[in-house]
Scaffold this active site. Structure first.
Site, PDB file in Angstrom:
ATOM      1  N   TYR A 294     -10.203 -52.588 -26.455  1.00 35.73           N
ATOM      2  CA  TYR A 294     -10.691 -50.949 -27.086  1.00 35.73           C
ATOM      3  C   TYR A 294     -10.793 -50.688 -26.232  1.00 35.73           C
ATOM      4  O   TYR A 294     -12.259 -51.211 -25.215  1.00 35.73           O
ATOM      5  CB  TYR A 294     -11.416 -51.007 -28.069  1.00 35.73           C
ATOM      6  CG  TYR A 294      -9.968 -51.132 -29.800  1.00 35.73           C
ATOM      7  CD1 TYR A 294      -9.003 -50.610 -30.132  1.00 35.73           C
ATOM      8  CD2 TYR A 294     -10.559 -52.653 -30.059  1.00 35.73           C
ATOM      9  CE1 TYR A 294      -8.380 -50.974 -30.808  1.00 35.73           C
ATOM     10  CE2 TYR A 294      -9.388 -53.158 -31.386  1.00 35.73           C
ATOM     11  CZ  TYR A 294      -8.828 -52.229 -31.896  1.00 35.73           C
ATOM     12  OH  TYR A 294      -7.539 -52.558 -33.134  1.00 35.73           O
TER      13      TYR A 294
ATOM     14  N   ASN B  18     -13.968 -42.689 -21.995  1.00 36.53           N
ATOM     15  CA  ASN B  18     -14.509 -43.776 -22.828  1.00 36.53           C
ATOM     16  C   ASN B  18     -14.752 -45.556 -22.133  1.00 36.53           C
ATOM     17  O   ASN B  18     -15.480 -46.060 -21.849  1.00 36.53           O
ATOM     18  CB  ASN B  18     -14.648 -44.122 -24.287  1.00 36.53           C
ATOM     19  CG  ASN B  18     -15.232 -42.982 -24.930  1.00 36.53           C
ATOM     20  OD1 ASN B  18     -16.910 -42.487 -24.610  1.00 36.53           O
ATOM     21  ND2 ASN B  18     -15.131 -42.904 -25.741  1.00 36.53           N
TER      22      ASN B  18
ATOM     23  N   HIS C  34      -2.677 -42.524 -24.435  1.00 34.36           N
ATOM     24  CA  HIS C  34      -4.204 -43.016 -24.185  1.00 34.36           C
ATOM     25  C   HIS C  34      -4.360 -44.482 -23.436  1.00 34.36           C
ATOM     26  O   HIS C  34      -4.804 -44.860 -22.530  1.00 34.36           O
ATOM     27  CB  HIS C  34      -5.272 -43.759 -25.508  1.00 34.36           C
ATOM     28  CG  HIS C  34      -6.626 -43.296 -24.790  1.00 34.36           C
ATOM     29  ND1 HIS C  34      -7.208 -42.484 -23.743  1.00 34.36           N
ATOM     30  CD2 HIS C  34      -7.420 -43.143 -26.003  1.00 34.36           C
ATOM     31  CE1 HIS C  34      -8.458 -42.361 -23.755  1.00 34.36           C
ATOM     32  NE2 HIS C  34      -8.969 -43.174 -25.035  1.00 34.36           N
TER      33      HIS C  34
ATOM     34  N   TYR D 181      -0.925 -48.707 -30.457  1.00 33.38           N
ATOM     35  CA  TYR D 181      -0.973 -47.477 -29.565  1.00 33.38           C
ATOM     36  C   TYR D 181       0.373 -47.506 -28.267  1.00 33.38           C
ATOM     37  O   TYR D 181      -0.717 -46.921 -27.199  1.00 33.38           O
ATOM     38  CB  TYR D 181      -1.827 -48.112 -28.864  1.00 33.38           C
ATOM     39  CG  TYR D 181      -3.775 -47.886 -29.993  1.00 33.38           C
ATOM     40  CD1 TYR D 181      -3.942 -46.386 -30.180  1.00 33.38           C
ATOM     41  CD2 TYR D 181      -4.236 -49.518 -30.402  1.00 33.38           C
ATOM     42  CE1 TYR D 181      -5.011 -46.636 -31.771  1.00 33.38           C
ATOM     43  CE2 TYR D 181      -5.358 -48.966 -31.784  1.00 33.38           C
ATOM     44  CZ  TYR D 181      -5.657 -47.785 -31.936  1.00 33.38           C
ATOM     45  OH  TYR D 181      -6.556 -47.834 -32.777  1.00 33.38           O
TER      46      TYR D 181
ATOM     47  N   ASN E 202     -12.888 -48.651 -25.695  1.00 30.35           N
ATOM     48  CA  ASN E 202     -14.234 -48.522 -24.862  1.00 30.35           C
ATOM     49  C   ASN E 202     -14.850 -49.623 -24.843  1.00 30.35           C
ATOM     50  O   ASN E 202     -16.601 -49.735 -24.678  1.00 30.35           O
ATOM     51  CB  ASN E 202     -15.113 -47.360 -26.372  1.00 30.35           C
ATOM     52  CG  ASN E 202     -14.678 -47.660 -27.654  1.00 30.35           C
ATOM     53  OD1 ASN E 202     -14.620 -49.370 -27.150  1.00 30.35           O
ATOM     54  ND2 ASN E 202     -15.606 -47.883 -28.293  1.00 30.35           N
TER      55      ASN E 202
END
Length: 194
Positions: free
Chosen positions: A68, A116, A22, A17, A70
């Site tokens: 993560y 989120n 994000h 990631y 969320n």
């Protein structure tokens, strides 16, 4: 004017990631740590990477949740509750689909806008949404069905350069943000063009 005591950079953990759209918020906090010459270190108690520096005699804590996206609220609430940091003394940096790359905006309060990470932070802070946000524009893919792959993808070089420029602009107004002078910081930041 409430001084900022906690700056949170949202993202997802793990090498797959890194450098994704994000993770724009996490990149912002990494840049602060580098500028302040402090190291972000893993702290299981707060479910994240943390660091601390001093600004005008006040402690400022940095946090990149290693949950993560969320589940970001778990990390933010753990640290904020332990140090008794009120929501209005928190700045959360995050990627923003509704702003084009190269644009950064400050905002206080509001909803989660479908993000989120923000949704979980609001919930974990007991439905308190009065924290400050640094919205780092990443643009929108044009179709809601494409959003997940878009935010989890890496930006093309020209787009990444614009995001980097918006982070530079935000770092430029950070002293005003830390002092709680959001009106001045917003005037300066919102007039920038990448």
């Amino acid at each position: 004017m409430t001084a900022i005591q906690l700056i949170v950079g949202l993202g997802n953990p793990g090498p797959e990631y890194e450098q994704t759209r994000h993770n724009a918020g996490a990149l912002f906090v990494e840049r602060i740590a580098s500028a302040q010459r402090v190291s972000l270190t893993a702290d299981k108690k707060y479910f994240g990477l943390t660091a601390k520096f001093s600004h005008q005699g006040n402690d400022v804590r940095l946090l990149i949740p290693t949950t993560y996206m969320n589940r970001s609220g778990q990390s933010v609430a753990a640290l904020a509750n332990f140090f008794r940091i009120k929501p209005e003394a928190i700045l959360v940096a995050h990627d923003e689909l509704d702003l084009p790359p190269g644009v950064a905006k400050l905002k206080r309060g509001g909803g989660h806008g479908g993000h989120n990470g923000l949704r979980d932070i609001i919930a974990q802070l007991g439905n308190q949404n009065d924290f400050h946000r640094l919205r780092l524009g990443i643009g929108h893919p044009g179709d809601a069905k494409l959003v997940s792959n878009f935010v989890l993808g890496r930006a093309p070089r020209a787009e990444q350069e614009k995001l980097d420029a918006s982070i530079d602009f935000a770092l430029g107004v950070l002293p005003d943000v830390l002092a709680g002078d959001f009106a001045k910081a917003m005037r300066e930041l919102h007039s920038q063009k990448a």
